[in-house]
Scaffold this active site. Structure first.
Site, PDB file in Angstrom:
ATOM      1  CB  SER A 137     -78.639  20.451 -30.705  1.00  0.00           C
ATOM      2  OG  SER A 137     -78.794  19.393 -31.621  1.00  0.00           O
ATOM      3  CE1 TYR A 150     -82.977  22.698 -33.274  1.00  0.00           C
ATOM      4  CE2 TYR A 150     -81.095  21.294 -33.794  1.00  0.00           C
ATOM      5  CZ  TYR A 150     -82.128  21.654 -32.951  1.00  0.00           C
ATOM      6  OH  TYR A 150     -82.300  20.971 -31.767  1.00  0.00           O
ATOM      7  CB  ALA A 152     -76.564  28.932 -37.250  1.00  0.00           C
ATOM      8  CE  LYS A 154     -81.491  23.627 -30.172  1.00  0.00           C
ATOM      9  NZ  LYS A 154     -82.188  23.892 -28.893  1.00  0.00           N
ATOM     10  CB  ILE A 182     -83.130  12.457 -26.898  1.00  0.00           C
ATOM     11  CG1 ILE A 182     -81.768  13.069 -26.516  1.00  0.00           C
ATOM     12  CG2 ILE A 182     -83.906  12.065 -25.646  1.00  0.00           C
ATOM     13  CD1 ILE A 182     -80.816  12.135 -25.793  1.00  0.00           C
TER      14      ILE A 182
END
Length: 243
Positions: A137, A150, A152, A154, A182
Protein backbone atom coordinates in the site's frame (compact mmCIF):
# COMPACT_ATOMS: atom_id res chain seq x y z
CA UNK A 1 -2.83 -17.30 -21.10
CA UNK A 2 -3.52 -19.22 -17.86
CA UNK A 3 -5.32 -22.24 -19.29
CA UNK A 4 -5.03 -25.20 -16.93
CA UNK A 5 -3.35 -23.11 -14.22
CA UNK A 6 -4.77 -22.68 -10.74
CA UNK A 7 -4.47 -19.31 -9.02
CA UNK A 8 -5.58 -18.64 -5.45
CA UNK A 9 -6.67 -15.11 -4.48
CA UNK A 10 -7.30 -13.88 -0.94
CA UNK A 11 -9.59 -10.89 -0.49
CA UNK A 12 -11.14 -12.00 -3.74
CA UNK A 13 -14.50 -10.28 -3.37
CA UNK A 14 -13.10 -6.79 -2.74
CA UNK A 15 -12.90 -4.07 -5.39
CA UNK A 16 -9.51 -5.10 -6.82
CA UNK A 17 -10.03 -8.80 -6.08
CA UNK A 18 -13.33 -9.05 -7.95
CA UNK A 19 -11.79 -7.35 -10.98
CA UNK A 20 -8.81 -9.72 -10.88
CA UNK A 21 -11.08 -12.76 -10.65
CA UNK A 22 -12.95 -11.58 -13.75
CA UNK A 23 -9.73 -11.02 -15.69
CA UNK A 24 -8.20 -14.36 -14.77
CA UNK A 25 -11.37 -16.30 -15.59
CA UNK A 26 -11.43 -14.61 -19.00
CA UNK A 27 -7.85 -15.86 -19.41
CA UNK A 28 -9.06 -19.42 -18.70
CA UNK A 29 -7.47 -19.77 -15.26
CA UNK A 30 -8.88 -21.97 -12.52
CA UNK A 31 -9.50 -19.54 -9.66
CA UNK A 32 -9.80 -20.27 -5.96
CA UNK A 33 -11.43 -17.15 -4.52
CA UNK A 34 -10.95 -16.79 -0.76
CA UNK A 35 -12.63 -14.16 1.40
CA UNK A 36 -13.90 -13.80 4.95
CA UNK A 37 -17.11 -12.08 3.77
CA UNK A 38 -19.60 -14.80 2.90
CA UNK A 39 -22.18 -12.46 1.37
CA UNK A 40 -19.80 -10.66 -0.99
CA UNK A 41 -18.23 -13.97 -1.97
CA UNK A 42 -21.70 -15.30 -2.86
CA UNK A 43 -22.27 -12.24 -5.04
CA UNK A 44 -18.95 -12.87 -6.77
CA UNK A 45 -19.98 -16.45 -7.48
CA UNK A 46 -23.37 -15.34 -8.81
CA UNK A 47 -21.73 -12.73 -11.05
CA UNK A 48 -19.88 -15.50 -12.87
CA UNK A 49 -22.83 -17.83 -13.19
CA UNK A 50 -21.24 -20.46 -10.99
CA UNK A 51 -18.39 -20.85 -13.49
CA UNK A 52 -16.88 -24.32 -13.18
CA UNK A 53 -13.40 -22.82 -13.04
CA UNK A 54 -14.25 -20.67 -10.02
CA UNK A 55 -14.19 -22.14 -6.51
CA UNK A 56 -15.20 -19.83 -3.66
CA UNK A 57 -14.02 -20.48 -0.11
CA UNK A 58 -15.02 -18.55 3.01
CA UNK A 59 -12.03 -18.31 5.33
CA UNK A 60 -10.23 -15.84 7.59
CA UNK A 61 -7.05 -17.98 7.37
CA UNK A 62 -6.55 -17.64 11.11
CA UNK A 63 -3.84 -20.31 11.34
CA UNK A 64 -1.92 -22.96 9.43
CA UNK A 65 -4.67 -25.52 10.03
CA UNK A 66 -7.32 -23.36 8.32
CA UNK A 67 -4.84 -22.60 5.51
CA UNK A 68 -4.33 -26.32 4.91
CA UNK A 69 -8.10 -26.86 4.94
CA UNK A 70 -8.77 -24.37 2.15
CA UNK A 71 -6.05 -26.06 0.06
CA UNK A 72 -7.59 -29.53 0.42
CA UNK A 73 -7.42 -31.30 -2.94
CA UNK A 74 -5.01 -28.76 -4.46
CA UNK A 75 -1.82 -30.62 -5.37
CA UNK A 76 -0.53 -28.06 -7.83
CA UNK A 77 -0.75 -24.26 -7.61
CA UNK A 78 0.60 -21.84 -10.20
CA UNK A 79 -0.29 -18.52 -8.58
CA UNK A 80 -0.98 -17.03 -5.15
CA UNK A 81 -2.27 -13.46 -4.79
CA UNK A 82 -2.71 -11.87 -1.38
CA UNK A 83 -5.21 -9.01 -1.39
CA UNK A 84 -6.90 -9.67 1.93
CA UNK A 85 -6.59 -7.08 4.66
CA UNK A 86 -8.38 -4.65 6.93
CA UNK A 87 -7.87 -0.89 7.09
CA UNK A 88 -8.52 0.24 10.65
CA UNK A 89 -7.49 3.60 12.16
CA UNK A 90 -5.60 3.78 15.44
CA UNK A 91 -4.71 6.50 17.95
CA UNK A 92 -1.83 4.70 19.71
CA UNK A 93 -3.81 4.78 22.95
CA UNK A 94 -4.35 2.25 25.73
CA UNK A 95 -5.98 -0.88 24.40
CA UNK A 96 -5.00 -0.37 20.75
CA UNK A 97 -2.47 -3.22 20.86
CA UNK A 98 -5.12 -5.85 21.47
CA UNK A 99 -8.06 -4.10 19.80
CA UNK A 100 -6.36 -2.86 16.63
CA UNK A 101 -2.73 -3.92 16.17
CA UNK A 102 -3.29 -7.65 16.72
CA UNK A 103 -6.31 -8.02 14.36
CA UNK A 104 -4.69 -5.78 11.72
CA UNK A 105 -1.54 -7.89 11.72
CA UNK A 106 -3.61 -11.07 11.61
CA UNK A 107 -5.71 -9.92 8.66
CA UNK A 108 -2.89 -8.38 6.63
CA UNK A 109 0.34 -10.33 7.20
CA UNK A 110 0.00 -13.29 9.58
CA UNK A 111 -2.61 -14.93 7.35
CA UNK A 112 -0.40 -14.96 4.25
CA UNK A 113 2.55 -16.23 6.32
CA UNK A 114 0.43 -19.24 7.30
CA UNK A 115 -1.01 -19.63 3.82
CA UNK A 116 2.39 -19.62 2.15
CA UNK A 117 3.55 -22.42 4.46
CA UNK A 118 0.49 -24.47 3.53
CA UNK A 119 0.70 -23.64 -0.19
CA UNK A 120 4.45 -24.13 -0.62
CA UNK A 121 4.37 -27.80 -1.71
CA UNK A 122 1.67 -27.08 -4.30
CA UNK A 123 3.55 -24.02 -5.63
CA UNK A 124 6.73 -26.07 -5.94
CA UNK A 125 4.79 -28.71 -7.91
CA UNK A 126 4.08 -26.23 -10.74
CA UNK A 127 5.68 -27.30 -14.04
CA UNK A 128 6.97 -23.78 -14.60
CA UNK A 129 8.05 -21.20 -12.03
CA UNK A 130 5.06 -20.38 -9.84
CA UNK A 131 4.07 -16.80 -9.04
CA UNK A 132 3.15 -15.01 -5.83
CA UNK A 133 1.98 -11.41 -5.61
CA UNK A 134 1.31 -9.60 -2.34
CA UNK A 135 -0.51 -6.29 -2.21
CA UNK A 136 1.14 -3.63 -0.07
CA UNK A 137 0.00 0.00 0.00
CA UNK A 138 0.85 3.66 -0.29
CA UNK A 139 0.55 3.55 3.51
CA UNK A 140 3.83 1.62 3.60
CA UNK A 141 5.57 3.97 1.17
CA UNK A 142 4.58 7.25 2.84
CA UNK A 143 3.13 6.28 6.20
CA UNK A 144 -0.55 6.78 6.98
CA UNK A 145 -0.62 9.07 10.07
CA UNK A 146 -3.71 7.57 11.67
CA UNK A 147 -3.18 4.00 10.45
CA UNK A 148 0.08 3.04 12.13
CA UNK A 149 -0.67 -0.66 12.51
CA UNK A 150 -1.87 -0.88 8.91
CA UNK A 151 1.23 0.94 7.64
CA UNK A 152 3.42 -1.47 9.61
CA UNK A 153 1.57 -4.52 8.29
CA UNK A 154 1.90 -3.39 4.69
CA UNK A 155 5.60 -2.77 5.24
CA UNK A 156 5.93 -6.25 6.70
CA UNK A 157 4.44 -7.66 3.49
CA UNK A 158 7.20 -6.05 1.45
CA UNK A 159 9.86 -7.41 3.80
CA UNK A 160 8.32 -10.88 3.57
CA UNK A 161 8.18 -10.62 -0.22
CA UNK A 162 11.85 -9.70 -0.56
CA UNK A 163 12.96 -12.42 1.85
CA UNK A 164 10.95 -15.13 0.09
CA UNK A 165 11.94 -13.88 -3.37
CA UNK A 166 15.58 -14.55 -2.52
CA UNK A 167 14.81 -17.85 -0.82
CA UNK A 168 12.47 -19.33 -3.42
CA UNK A 169 14.03 -18.25 -6.75
CA UNK A 170 14.02 -19.60 -9.37
CA UNK A 171 11.13 -21.93 -8.50
CA UNK A 172 8.71 -19.25 -7.24
CA UNK A 173 8.81 -15.64 -8.45
CA UNK A 174 7.50 -13.29 -5.74
CA UNK A 175 6.63 -9.62 -6.17
CA UNK A 176 4.45 -6.91 -4.65
CA UNK A 177 2.27 -4.04 -5.82
CA UNK A 178 1.52 -0.92 -3.78
CA UNK A 179 -1.74 0.77 -4.80
CA UNK A 180 -2.40 4.40 -3.99
CA UNK A 181 -5.88 5.94 -3.87
CA UNK A 182 -7.98 3.44 -5.82
CA UNK A 183 -11.70 3.94 -6.40
CA UNK A 184 -12.87 1.22 -4.01
CA UNK A 185 -14.50 1.30 -0.59
CA UNK A 186 -11.23 1.13 1.35
CA UNK A 187 -9.94 4.73 0.94
CA UNK A 188 -13.36 6.37 1.29
CA UNK A 189 -12.93 7.17 4.98
CA UNK A 190 -9.74 9.14 4.23
CA UNK A 191 -11.34 10.91 1.27
CA UNK A 192 -14.34 11.90 3.40
CA UNK A 193 -12.11 13.14 6.20
CA UNK A 194 -9.66 15.12 4.07
CA UNK A 195 -11.90 16.03 1.14
CA UNK A 196 -11.61 14.81 -2.43
CA UNK A 197 -9.93 18.01 -3.67
CA UNK A 198 -7.18 17.74 -1.05
CA UNK A 199 -6.51 14.14 -2.00
CA UNK A 200 -6.47 14.92 -5.72
CA UNK A 201 -3.99 17.75 -5.14
CA UNK A 202 -1.41 15.19 -3.99
CA UNK A 203 -1.82 12.93 -7.02
CA UNK A 204 0.13 14.03 -10.11
CA UNK A 205 -2.38 12.29 -12.39
CA UNK A 206 -5.22 14.23 -10.71
CA UNK A 207 -7.61 11.30 -10.37
CA UNK A 208 -8.26 8.15 -8.41
CA UNK A 209 -7.03 4.88 -9.81
CA UNK A 210 -9.36 2.16 -11.06
CA UNK A 211 -9.38 -1.43 -9.77
CA UNK A 212 -8.58 -2.67 -13.27
CA UNK A 213 -5.40 -0.59 -13.29
CA UNK A 214 -4.15 -2.59 -10.31
CA UNK A 215 -5.45 -5.98 -11.44
CA UNK A 216 -3.70 -5.56 -14.81
CA UNK A 217 -0.34 -5.16 -13.06
CA UNK A 218 -1.03 -8.23 -10.93
CA UNK A 219 -1.99 -10.14 -14.08
CA UNK A 220 1.34 -9.12 -15.65
CA UNK A 221 3.27 -10.35 -12.63
CA UNK A 222 1.40 -13.65 -12.82
CA UNK A 223 2.09 -14.07 -16.53
CA UNK A 224 5.02 -15.52 -18.46
CA UNK A 225 5.87 -11.96 -19.50
CA UNK A 226 7.31 -11.36 -16.02
CA UNK A 227 9.68 -14.33 -16.20
CA UNK A 228 12.78 -12.32 -15.13
CA UNK A 229 11.14 -10.28 -12.38
CA UNK A 230 11.24 -11.21 -8.71
CA UNK A 231 11.67 -9.33 -5.44
CA UNK A 232 10.18 -6.13 -6.84
CA UNK A 233 7.63 -3.61 -5.57
CA UNK A 234 5.58 -1.85 -8.25
CA UNK A 235 3.75 1.32 -7.23
CA UNK A 236 0.33 1.83 -8.81
CA UNK A 237 -0.45 5.24 -7.40
CA UNK A 238 -0.70 7.87 -10.14
CA UNK A 239 2.75 9.17 -9.22
CA UNK A 240 1.91 10.18 -5.65
CA UNK A 241 5.06 8.55 -4.26
CA UNK A 242 7.09 11.05 -6.33
CA UNK A 243 5.18 14.14 -5.21
Amino acid sequence: MFSGKTILITGASGGIGAELVKVLLSDNANVIAVDSNKDSLSKLEEAHGKNGRLRCVVSEIKDEASARTLLNGVSKLYGLVHLAGIFVPDDMKDGDTEEIYDPVMQANIRNIYSLFIAAHPALCASEEPARMVVVSSLAFNRGAPFHTAYSAAKGALVGMMRSLARKEAPNILINAVAPGFIDTSMPQQIIQKRGLDAVMAEIPMKRLGYPGEVSSVIRFLLSSESSYITGQLINVDGGIICS
